[in-house]
Scaffold this motif. Structure first.
Motif, mmCIF file in Angstrom:
data_model
loop_
_atom_site.group_PDB
_atom_site.id
_atom_site.type_symbol
_atom_site.label_atom_id
_atom_site.label_comp_id
_atom_site.label_asym_id
_atom_site.label_seq_id
_atom_site.Cartn_x
_atom_site.Cartn_y
_atom_site.Cartn_z
ATOM 1 N N GLN A 35 0.839 -1.181 0.000
ATOM 2 C CA GLN A 35 0.000 0.000 0.000
ATOM 3 C C GLN A 35 0.880 1.239 0.000
ATOM 4 N N GLY A 36 0.399 2.298 -0.610
ATOM 5 C CA GLY A 36 1.110 3.564 -0.582
ATOM 6 C C GLY A 36 1.772 3.891 -1.902
ATOM 7 N N PHE A 37 2.195 5.129 -2.021
ATOM 8 C CA PHE A 37 2.882 5.610 -3.211
ATOM 9 C C PHE A 37 4.367 5.308 -3.089
ATOM 10 N N VAL A 38 4.956 4.836 -4.164
ATOM 11 C CA VAL A 38 6.368 4.460 -4.183
ATOM 12 C C VAL A 38 7.204 5.643 -4.649
ATOM 13 N N LEU A 39 8.278 5.928 -3.914
ATOM 14 C CA LEU A 39 9.231 6.930 -4.364
ATOM 15 C C LEU A 39 10.163 6.275 -5.374
ATOM 16 N N PRO A 40 10.427 6.927 -6.498
ATOM 17 C CA PRO A 40 11.332 6.339 -7.487
ATOM 18 C C PRO A 40 12.708 6.096 -6.886
ATOM 19 N N GLY A 41 13.258 4.935 -7.163
ATOM 20 C CA GLY A 41 14.588 4.616 -6.663
ATOM 21 C C GLY A 41 14.771 3.132 -6.489
ATOM 22 N N HIS A 87 12.425 3.852 -13.591
ATOM 23 C CA HIS A 87 11.589 4.988 -13.195
ATOM 24 C C HIS A 87 11.877 6.223 -14.038
ATOM 25 N N VAL A 88 13.148 6.470 -14.345
ATOM 26 C CA VAL A 88 13.483 7.598 -15.220
ATOM 27 C C VAL A 88 12.807 7.400 -16.576
ATOM 28 N N LYS A 144 9.315 -1.988 -10.070
ATOM 29 C CA LYS A 144 8.955 -2.694 -8.832
ATOM 30 C C LYS A 144 9.516 -4.116 -8.831
ATOM 31 N N ILE A 145 9.394 -4.825 -9.954
ATOM 32 C CA ILE A 145 9.863 -6.215 -9.992
ATOM 33 C C ILE A 145 11.384 -6.271 -9.942
ATOM 34 N N GLY A 181 15.846 -7.948 -3.903
ATOM 35 C CA GLY A 181 15.723 -7.887 -2.455
ATOM 36 C C GLY A 181 15.757 -6.473 -1.914
ATOM 37 N N GLN A 182 15.516 -5.509 -2.784
ATOM 38 C CA GLN A 182 15.554 -4.091 -2.404
ATOM 39 C C GLN A 182 14.150 -3.644 -2.007
ATOM 40 N N ASN A 183 13.997 -3.182 -0.776
ATOM 41 C CA ASN A 183 12.712 -2.642 -0.358
ATOM 42 C C ASN A 183 12.483 -1.295 -1.021
ATOM 43 N N GLU A 184 11.269 -1.065 -1.439
ATOM 44 C CA GLU A 184 10.918 0.236 -2.009
ATOM 45 C C GLU A 184 10.669 1.225 -0.879
#
Length: 187
Positions: free
Chosen positions: A112-118, A127-128, A169-170, A176-179
């Motif tokens: 849930q929530g908006f993802v910050l690009p990165g 994302h770019v 996201k994938i 293994g990187q959390n957004e």
């Protein structure tokens, strides 16, 4: 086909040639639209270079090929020049992107929530590319207000930005990187 000469000097005074030879100003809405799609393809090339050899990388190359068709479509003033076959997307390309979005979404956990690009550098590059894709979509919409632009072109670019969001996201998930989820600082 071998390119024997790169410079022509025909654009030195601020104009360029469309498909069919019609000349327009380099500041024209049409050039802004297909130039932004070209920029998107370059960002996708960087993304592909950052990716491993998997199906997602092959999808990016497929998309780059499709964007060449999109550019040809946008670089054709249909009031003066008929569309060449290379200005059409192959049947089913919009649906292909939709299927890929659905496939990738099934692999992701619910969040849930908006993802910050990165995230990882590769996900950040996706994302770019997504944001450049959204800009291309806006430029194409502006062109469609004053010229003929096929519906499938607008649909494809719209679905592409969705695909790039899910791809970022994938990539993070598989690494293994959390957004980072947006936190409202005004609370």
């Amino acid at each position: 086909m071998k390119i024997t000469k790169v410079y022509t000097r025909t654009g030195d005074k601020g104009t360029t040639s469309l498909v069919g030879g019609v000349r327009i100003k380099k500041s024209d809405t049409r050039l802004e639209a297909y130039g932004t799609v070209d920029e998107l393809s370059a960002h996708l090339g960087l993304l592909a270079a950052m990716m491993g050899e998997d199906d997602n990388r092959q999808n990016i190359i497929r998309i780059q090929n499709n964007l060449f068709n999109v550019c040809t479509h946008l670089a054709t003033d249909q009031s003066q020049t008929p569309l060449y076959p290379s200005a059409h997307l192959a049947e089913g390309e919009v649906e292909f992107l939709e299927q890929e979005v659905d496939r990738l979404m099934k692999l992701l956990p619910e969040r849930q929530g908006f993802v910050l690009p990165g995230g990882t550098p590769t996900a950040a590059q996706a994302h770019v590319a997504r944001t450049v894709c959204r800009r291309a979509e806006r430029r194409i919409a502006a062109l469609a207000e004053v010229a003929v632009v096929g519906d499938e072109i607008q649909q494809y670019v719209n679905r592409l930005s969705d695909y790039l969001f899910v791809l970022a996201k994938i990539i993070n998930f598989n690494s293994g990187q959390n957004e980072i989820i947006w936190q409202n600082a005004c609370k």
